[in-house]
Motif scaffolding. Structure first.
Motif: not given
Length: 115
Positions: A37, A39, A43-46, A105
């Motif tokens: 993922y 980030q 911005k949001e984590r994607e 994570w």
């Protein structure tokens, strides 16, 4: 306790390549999903790319054809080969492993694409 350690981030010019690696330690359920993922600032984590134990993959549309995920189940590692990098790929990249009863994570590794 599951720990994930990422490596391979850094500074690269647009159009260049980088390879990220993630190694997991600890007890992980045999059927799991490992992936990456990212980030970017503000911005949001994607999701970038994920891969199941069976080899099924999923990629963000923005990286299809440029990034390739791979994993070694025996070694509990997952890699992300990133080609044709763009400035929009600049972000902190996080490794993740999850299954029905757990989600873990890594600490993240910075990828900066800039000339």
């Amino acid at each position: 306790q599951v720990q994930l350690v990422e490596s391979g981030g850094g500074l690269v010019q647009p159009g260049g390549s980088l390879r990220l690696s993630c190694a997991a330690s600890g007890t992980i359920f045999s059927a799991n999903v490992m992936g990456w993922y990212r980030q970017a600032p503000g911005k949001e984590r994607e999701l970038v790319a994920i891969m199941t134990t069976d080899g099924d993959t999923s990629y963000a549309d923005s990286v299809k054809g440029r990034f390739t995920i791979s994993r070694d189940n025996a070694k509990k590692t997952v890699d992300l080969q990133m080609n044709s990098l763009k400035s929009a790929d600049t972000a902190v990249y996080y490794c993740r492993v999850y299954w029905s009863a757990g989600s873990y994570w890594g600490q993240g590794t910075q990828v900066t694409v800039s000339s």
